[in-house]
Design an enzyme around this catalytic site. Sequence first.
Site, PDB file in Angstrom:
ATOM      1  N   ASP A  76      36.796  45.117  44.156  1.00 34.64           N
ATOM      2  CA  ASP A  76      35.393  45.103  43.748  1.00 34.64           C
ATOM      3  C   ASP A  76      34.579  45.607  44.930  1.00 34.64           C
ATOM      4  O   ASP A  76      35.143  46.078  45.923  1.00 34.64           O
ATOM      5  CB  ASP A  76      34.965  43.696  43.286  1.00 34.64           C
ATOM      6  CG  ASP A  76      34.975  42.691  44.426  1.00 34.64           C
ATOM      7  OD1 ASP A  76      35.401  43.047  45.553  1.00 34.64           O
ATOM      8  OD2 ASP A  76      34.557  41.545  44.208  1.00 34.64           O
ATOM      9  N   TYR A  93      39.540  45.656  37.750  1.00 35.71           N
ATOM     10  CA  TYR A  93      39.307  44.541  38.677  1.00 35.71           C
ATOM     11  C   TYR A  93      39.585  43.195  37.988  1.00 35.71           C
ATOM     12  O   TYR A  93      40.312  42.355  38.513  1.00 35.71           O
ATOM     13  CB  TYR A  93      37.866  44.555  39.233  1.00 35.71           C
ATOM     14  CG  TYR A  93      37.560  43.233  39.881  1.00 35.71           C
ATOM     15  CD1 TYR A  93      38.054  42.944  41.150  1.00 35.71           C
ATOM     16  CD2 TYR A  93      36.890  42.225  39.189  1.00 35.71           C
ATOM     17  CE1 TYR A  93      37.862  41.698  41.722  1.00 35.71           C
ATOM     18  CE2 TYR A  93      36.694  40.978  39.749  1.00 35.71           C
ATOM     19  CZ  TYR A  93      37.181  40.725  41.019  1.00 35.71           C
ATOM     20  OH  TYR A  93      37.005  39.481  41.566  1.00 35.71           O
ATOM     21  N   GLU A 135      35.049  34.993  36.590  1.00 32.84           N
ATOM     22  CA  GLU A 135      34.983  36.398  37.003  1.00 32.84           C
ATOM     23  C   GLU A 135      33.836  37.133  36.317  1.00 32.84           C
ATOM     24  O   GLU A 135      33.145  37.926  36.939  1.00 32.84           O
ATOM     25  CB  GLU A 135      36.319  37.108  36.726  1.00 32.84           C
ATOM     26  CG  GLU A 135      37.437  36.699  37.653  1.00 32.84           C
ATOM     27  CD  GLU A 135      37.117  36.978  39.124  1.00 32.84           C
ATOM     28  OE1 GLU A 135      36.353  37.917  39.401  1.00 32.84           O
ATOM     29  OE2 GLU A 135      37.605  36.242  39.984  1.00 32.84           O
TER      30      GLU A 135
END
Length: 231
Positions: free
Chosen positions: A152, A134, A51
């Site tokens: 996002d 997020y 991520e």
Amino acid sequence: MPLKKNARALPIPPPADRRRFRQRLLTWYRRHGRDLPWRKTDDPYHILVSEIMLQQTQVDRVLPKYAEWLDKYPSMGVLAAAPEREVTETWYPLGYNIRPRRLQSIARESVAKYGGQLPSDEATLLTFKGIGAYTAGAIRSFAFRERAAILDTNVARVLFRVFIAKGDPKGHAMTRHLWTLSETLVPMRHVFDFNQALMDFGAMICVARNPKCLICPMKKDCRAYPFTPGP
Ligand code: SF4
């Protein structure tokens, strides 16, 4: 209050519309979703690394670095103990060098406070510098398979176009509404697939410029269809 007014102006779609959206998205994903290494793990550290790498970098550039990184730093403990300069050098050429420093600081904090693991609850995840809403949602849904929403740029664009299509897509009130929408849409089951599908859909079909409306499974109900780029 303005937020209440906004909430009235931007209603949440009814259950039947939400169900249709989920079904179409998951059907599309099962046929067209990308085969990515971080989709084959539920290790929270691996998910975190992917991520953070994906935050500013395209998938094809992340793929080799993700493998190299995990080879060199297979756990939070190894990353926490590594020399900072070496960590930044290993990150090269991904850029935005604040990211490896953040990753290492998360690793150090997790070693110091949580035995080298990431906690699964949102409030604790958000106390880590470098983990925002997020990333917390991604870790909870992808690693811990919890019913957690993500938002996002890609996901926000998809939800805005399909369900709203009017107003400022990047305004503060709109972002709050899109979070609410994302939270409402997350299914009880298949959360992992649903959130991954949202990201793929935004990256492959409902792209920022020239979305592929003609082959899009959402076009019947999409409020932005047929999408025409602004001036
Ligand atoms: Fe995006 Fe076009 Fe599909 Fe709507 S119809 S979701 S704008 S690609």
